[in-house]
Design a protein around this motif. Structure first.
Motif, PDB file in Angstrom:
ATOM      1  N   GLU A 132       3.562  -2.366 -14.313  1.00 58.46           N
ATOM      2  CA  GLU A 132       3.800  -2.939 -12.987  1.00 58.46           C
ATOM      3  C   GLU A 132       4.495  -1.937 -12.078  1.00 58.46           C
ATOM      4  N   ALA A 133       5.400  -1.137 -12.660  1.00 60.97           N
ATOM      5  CA  ALA A 133       6.127  -0.151 -11.861  1.00 60.97           C
ATOM      6  C   ALA A 133       5.181   0.896 -11.266  1.00 60.97           C
ATOM      7  N   PHE A 134       4.149   1.269 -12.026  1.00 63.81           N
ATOM      8  CA  PHE A 134       3.189   2.252 -11.539  1.00 63.81           C
ATOM      9  C   PHE A 134       2.413   1.686 -10.350  1.00 63.81           C
ATOM     10  N   THR A 135       2.004   0.426 -10.465  1.00 63.39           N
ATOM     11  CA  THR A 135       1.314  -0.224  -9.345  1.00 63.39           C
ATOM     12  C   THR A 135       2.218  -0.274  -8.121  1.00 63.39           C
ATOM     13  N   ASP A 136       3.487  -0.637  -8.336  1.00 65.13           N
ATOM     14  CA  ASP A 136       4.437  -0.711  -7.219  1.00 65.13           C
ATOM     15  C   ASP A 136       4.688   0.669  -6.614  1.00 65.13           C
ATOM     16  N   PHE A 137       4.706   1.682  -7.465  1.00 69.76           N
ATOM     17  CA  PHE A 137       4.938   3.050  -7.003  1.00 69.76           C
ATOM     18  C   PHE A 137       3.883   3.438  -5.970  1.00 69.76           C
ATOM     19  N   TYR A 138       2.616   3.214  -6.310  1.00 71.94           N
ATOM     20  CA  TYR A 138       1.549   3.600  -5.388  1.00 71.94           C
ATOM     21  C   TYR A 138       1.365   2.594  -4.250  1.00 71.94           C
ATOM     22  N   ALA A 139       1.854   1.368  -4.433  1.00 73.94           N
ATOM     23  CA  ALA A 139       1.879   0.434  -3.307  1.00 73.94           C
ATOM     24  C   ALA A 139       2.851   0.936  -2.242  1.00 73.94           C
ATOM     25  N   SER A 140       3.944   1.549  -2.695  1.00 74.55           N
ATOM     26  CA  SER A 140       4.918   2.110  -1.756  1.00 74.55           C
ATOM     27  C   SER A 140       4.330   3.295  -0.998  1.00 74.55           C
ATOM     28  N   THR A 141       3.644   4.176  -1.723  1.00 68.89           N
ATOM     29  CA  THR A 141       3.048   5.320  -1.027  1.00 68.89           C
ATOM     30  C   THR A 141       1.953   4.852  -0.075  1.00 68.89           C
ATOM     31  N   ALA A 142       1.281   3.763  -0.422  1.00 69.01           N
ATOM     32  CA  ALA A 142       0.236   3.235   0.462  1.00 69.01           C
ATOM     33  C   ALA A 142       0.823   2.722   1.768  1.00 69.01           C
ATOM     34  N   GLU A 143       2.063   2.224   1.731  1.00 73.40           N
ATOM     35  CA  GLU A 143       2.721   1.805   2.971  1.00 73.40           C
ATOM     36  C   GLU A 143       2.840   2.978   3.941  1.00 73.40           C
ATOM     37  N   VAL A 144       3.259   4.108   3.405  1.00 73.84           N
ATOM     38  CA  VAL A 144       3.385   5.304   4.241  1.00 73.84           C
ATOM     39  C   VAL A 144       2.006   5.767   4.706  1.00 73.84           C
ATOM     40  N   ALA A 145       1.035   5.713   3.812  1.00 77.59           N
ATOM     41  CA  ALA A 145      -0.319   6.150   4.170  1.00 77.59           C
ATOM     42  C   ALA A 145      -0.892   5.300   5.292  1.00 77.59           C
ATOM     43  N   ARG A 146      -0.729   3.991   5.180  1.00 78.55           N
ATOM     44  CA  ARG A 146      -1.276   3.105   6.220  1.00 78.55           C
ATOM     45  C   ARG A 146      -0.618   3.353   7.570  1.00 78.55           C
ATOM     46  N   ALA A 147       0.656   3.730   7.551  1.00 76.29           N
ATOM     47  CA  ALA A 147       1.356   3.985   8.802  1.00 76.29           C
ATOM     48  C   ALA A 147       0.954   5.315   9.420  1.00 76.29           C
ATOM     49  N   LEU A 148       0.839   6.361   8.601  1.00 81.05           N
ATOM     50  CA  LEU A 148       0.634   7.705   9.135  1.00 81.05           C
ATOM     51  C   LEU A 148      -0.827   8.119   9.251  1.00 81.05           C
ATOM     52  N   LEU A 165       7.595   4.581  12.728  1.00 80.95           N
ATOM     53  CA  LEU A 165       6.299   3.992  12.419  1.00 80.95           C
ATOM     54  C   LEU A 165       6.234   3.543  10.964  1.00 80.95           C
ATOM     55  N   VAL A 166       6.785   4.350  10.062  1.00 81.98           N
ATOM     56  CA  VAL A 166       6.833   3.953   8.645  1.00 81.98           C
ATOM     57  C   VAL A 166       7.715   2.729   8.467  1.00 81.98           C
ATOM     58  N   GLY A 167       8.863   2.738   9.136  1.00 78.86           N
ATOM     59  CA  GLY A 167       9.689   1.540   9.181  1.00 78.86           C
ATOM     60  C   GLY A 167      10.661   1.353   8.031  1.00 78.86           C
ATOM     61  N   ASP A 168      10.351   1.861   6.863  1.00 76.51           N
ATOM     62  CA  ASP A 168      11.188   1.684   5.675  1.00 76.51           C
ATOM     63  C   ASP A 168      12.012   2.954   5.480  1.00 76.51           C
ATOM     64  N   ASP A 169      13.289   2.895   5.852  1.00 78.03           N
ATOM     65  CA  ASP A 169      14.136   4.090   5.786  1.00 78.03           C
ATOM     66  C   ASP A 169      14.315   4.591   4.364  1.00 78.03           C
ATOM     67  N   GLU A 170      14.445   3.682   3.400  1.00 76.48           N
ATOM     68  CA  GLU A 170      14.630   4.099   2.002  1.00 76.48           C
ATOM     69  C   GLU A 170      13.404   4.847   1.502  1.00 76.48           C
ATOM     70  N   LEU A 171      12.230   4.334   1.835  1.00 72.14           N
ATOM     71  CA  LEU A 171      10.992   4.976   1.421  1.00 72.14           C
ATOM     72  C   LEU A 171      10.824   6.320   2.125  1.00 72.14           C
ATOM     73  N   TRP A 172      11.164   6.378   3.398  1.00 73.49           N
ATOM     74  CA  TRP A 172      11.084   7.640   4.142  1.00 73.49           C
ATOM     75  C   TRP A 172      11.977   8.696   3.497  1.00 73.49           C
ATOM     76  N   GLU A 173      13.192   8.317   3.164  1.00 75.80           N
ATOM     77  CA  GLU A 173      14.118   9.268   2.533  1.00 75.80           C
ATOM     78  C   GLU A 173      13.548   9.775   1.214  1.00 75.80           C
ATOM     79  N   ALA A 174      12.972   8.870   0.421  1.00 78.54           N
ATOM     80  CA  ALA A 174      12.487   9.228  -0.916  1.00 78.54           C
ATOM     81  C   ALA A 174      11.281  10.153  -0.857  1.00 78.54           C
ATOM     82  N   LEU A 175      10.396   9.959   0.117  1.00 79.09           N
ATOM     83  CA  LEU A 175       9.155  10.721   0.174  1.00 79.09           C
ATOM     84  C   LEU A 175       9.218  11.924   1.107  1.00 79.09           C
ATOM     85  N   ILE A 176      10.049  11.860   2.129  1.00 78.00           N
ATOM     86  CA  ILE A 176      10.037  12.882   3.173  1.00 78.00           C
ATOM     87  C   ILE A 176      11.294  13.744   3.181  1.00 78.00           C
ATOM     88  N   GLU A 177      12.428  13.166   2.860  1.00 74.78           N
ATOM     89  CA  GLU A 177      13.695  13.891   3.019  1.00 74.78           C
ATOM     90  C   GLU A 177      14.249  14.459   1.717  1.00 74.78           C
TER      91      GLU A 177
END
Length: 537
Positions: A132-148, A165-177
């Motif tokens: 389930e964690a793997f599915t959630d992992f790529y669901a999170s990246t898909a949020e960024v993909a759909r936005a950008l 535009l991404v909207g999720d600061d925690e996700l932005w920090e994890a993937l971008i910062e």
């Protein structure tokens, strides 16, 4: 009385495009359809660059995608705008990853159509908690993909705008910062499963998942953003079918495509010098679009206003370095697996990960920093013919023959020279075959077809080979370090070229290749965005 400034030469064309890879063809098609007079100059005898189909083995009717091989980042917008007749096959299986050294051949098979079977496969490799964690992992990246993703064919956003535009600061920090390793380790527990995720950050990029440079994060983003889903599709007919369509549309719209034309100089006034059939020639564009790697552009630029020695002063930019070895094989059939219960068509139907656990990937990078090759090279396999047998002669396809493409990671160009390239190529080929054999039930070499000259159907391309064949400095498949799909808040956005991420120091010259902002991979974005800048300007 002072001398007046020399006048610029009269343009012969609205646009001169240097380089006939997919981005140059994309730009030519857009601009010619918009009524601009376009001439495209290609150094090789055929257009397409790295996105070509070729008969790699003499006497064998198999047209392989010899260099680039899958499509994810080509926007539907470009396909629709240009009326491209391109067919892409979606793969049922995402990936298969054998557990290294497992005597029973246990492996993780991720089936995009069967969640229960996928969950059972996670359990079999001791990673039930990660299903389930793997599915959630790529669901999170898909949020960024759909936005950008929708922004890549629009003028650039600033970092602040992209973050909003991404909207999720925690996700932005994890993937971008922050280094992507932290995100992977916080979401996934199994060494094997972490490795599957980490490969998206490392293909063609020589980095640790924890590098402060964040090169691996940019690579990861490019691998998960395509179409807003991150899916990678098989081009029916091979990669040459994609660039063949782009060339067709460009020609039919009126673009003049000149092959075997080696550009020798580019001037800020729009003059472009080239050699064809032993004769020196030149053309002048109101705009010059450069579809070569930035380092190659630096060498071609002749700017008399800033230099006294030949007029060329290359700017300081990061060195381009590739970090992969590519091996193409033609087999009599798919290899048998150690897990006899698994159909090889499923295992080879997606990306087949070999010796790519998280630990192995990091150890391979650390070792190659010291020039030490790992015992088993991290590799991944792709089989074009399972999705598209049309690249084979019908009789060959009916016999069960299959093409296999292997992409070996963490093999940086820094260890190759012109003198050691042949020996290193053989060493890398041996390492790739040994890595494959470590997880298969039979030696891969025993399945190789022979070509018309009696030689085994296997070819290996080092980074040095790519540089020689395709003018890619350091064999870097992205033409250099990847960029974020946005600009910093204080970056200038005054001109159309700056807003579209294709500007150079000279207003008449634009970058239209993979070295453009948002360039990299087979996307057409560099060509599209340069064309938009020309039309806007």
């Amino acid at each position: 009385m002072t001398d007046s400034a020399p006048s610029s030469p009269a343009p012969t064309h609205d646009v001169v495009i240097v380089g006939g890879g997919h981005n140059g063809l994309t730009a030519a098609a857009y601009l010619a359809k918009a009524g601009r007079s376009v001439i495209l100059l290609e150094r090789l005898d055929d257009v397409g660059g790295a996105a070509v189909s070729a008969q790699a083995f003499p006497g064998v009717e198999a047209r392989l995608s010899r260099y680039s091989y899958l499509v994810s980042l080509l926007p539907q917008r470009i396909i629709d705008d240009l009326g491209l007749d391109i067919r892409l096959a979606r793969r049922r299986y995402s990936s298969y990853t054998p557990v290294p050294g497992d005597p029973d051949g246990a492996g993780l098979l991720i089936d995009n159509t069967d969640q229960e079977a996928t969950a059972a496969s996670f359990a079999r490799v001791g990673a039930a908690d990660d299903a389930e964690a793997f599915t959630d992992f790529y669901a999170s990246t898909a949020e960024v993909a759909r936005a950008l993703w929708p922004t890549v064919t629009e003028p650039l956003l600033t970092r602040t705008e992209a973050r909003a535009l991404v909207g999720d600061d925690e996700l932005w920090e994890a993937l971008i910062e922050q280094p992507i390793g932290g995100f992977i380790e916080s979401r996934l527990q199994s060494d094997l499963v972490r490795g599957v995720a980490a490969t998206d950050a490392l293909i063609g990029t020589f980095a640790s998942v924890s590098d402060a440079s964040l090169d691996q994060n940019r690579c990861f983003l490019y691998h998960v953003i395509g179409q807003g889903t991150g899916e990678w599709d098989v081009p029916i007919g091979g990669m040459g079918a994609v660039t063949g369509e782009l060339a067709r549309v460009a020609r039919e719209a009126g673009a003049r495509i000149v092959t075997a034309a080696e550009v020798t100089a580019i001037h800020p006034d729009g003059s472009v010098e080239y050699v064809r059939n032993g004769h020196e020639r030149h053309v002048v564009g109101r705009q010059v679009l450069v579809n070569v790697a930035p380092e190659i552009y630096d060498r071609l630029l002749v700017d008399d206003s800033v230099a006294g020695d030949g007029g060329s002063v290359p700017p300081s930019r990061p060195r381009a370095e590739g970090a992969q070895v590519k091996v193409n094989l033609l087999l009599t059939r798919l290899p048998r697996l150690r897990d006899e219960t698994l159909d090889p068509r499923a295992a080879f139907g997606g990306t087949f990960h070999i010796n790519e656990t998280y630990t192995q990937l990091e150890a391979a990078h650390a070792g190659m920093l010291r020039g030490v090759m790992p015992e088993f090279l991290p590799c991944e396999i792709y089989c074009h013919t399972l999705a598209d047998p049309s690249i084979l002669d019908p009789e060959l396809a009916e016999s069960g023959a299959q093409t296999i493409t292997v992409f070996g990671l963490h093999t940086p160009d820094r260890w190759l020279t012109d003198e050691n390239n042949d020996a290193t190529r053989q060493r890398l080929q041996d390492a790739v075959l040994a890595s494959l054999d470590s997880v298969l039930a039979e030696p891969i070499e025993s399945l190789l077809l022979t070509d018309g000259e009696g030689n085994p159907c296997i070819e290996t391309k080092t980074t040095r080979d790519l540089e020689r064949a395709l003018n890619m400095p350091g064999g870097n498949i992205f033409h250099g370090p990847l960029s974020w799909p946005f600009v910093e808040d204080d970056d200038p956005l005054d001109s159309a070229a700056q807003r579209w991420g294709v500007a150079t120091a000279h207003p008449r010259i634009l970058i239209c290749g993979s070295g453009a902002q948002r360039g990299g991979a087979v996307s057409g974005l560099g060509g599209h965005n340069a064309a938009m800048a020309v039309l806007e300007g």
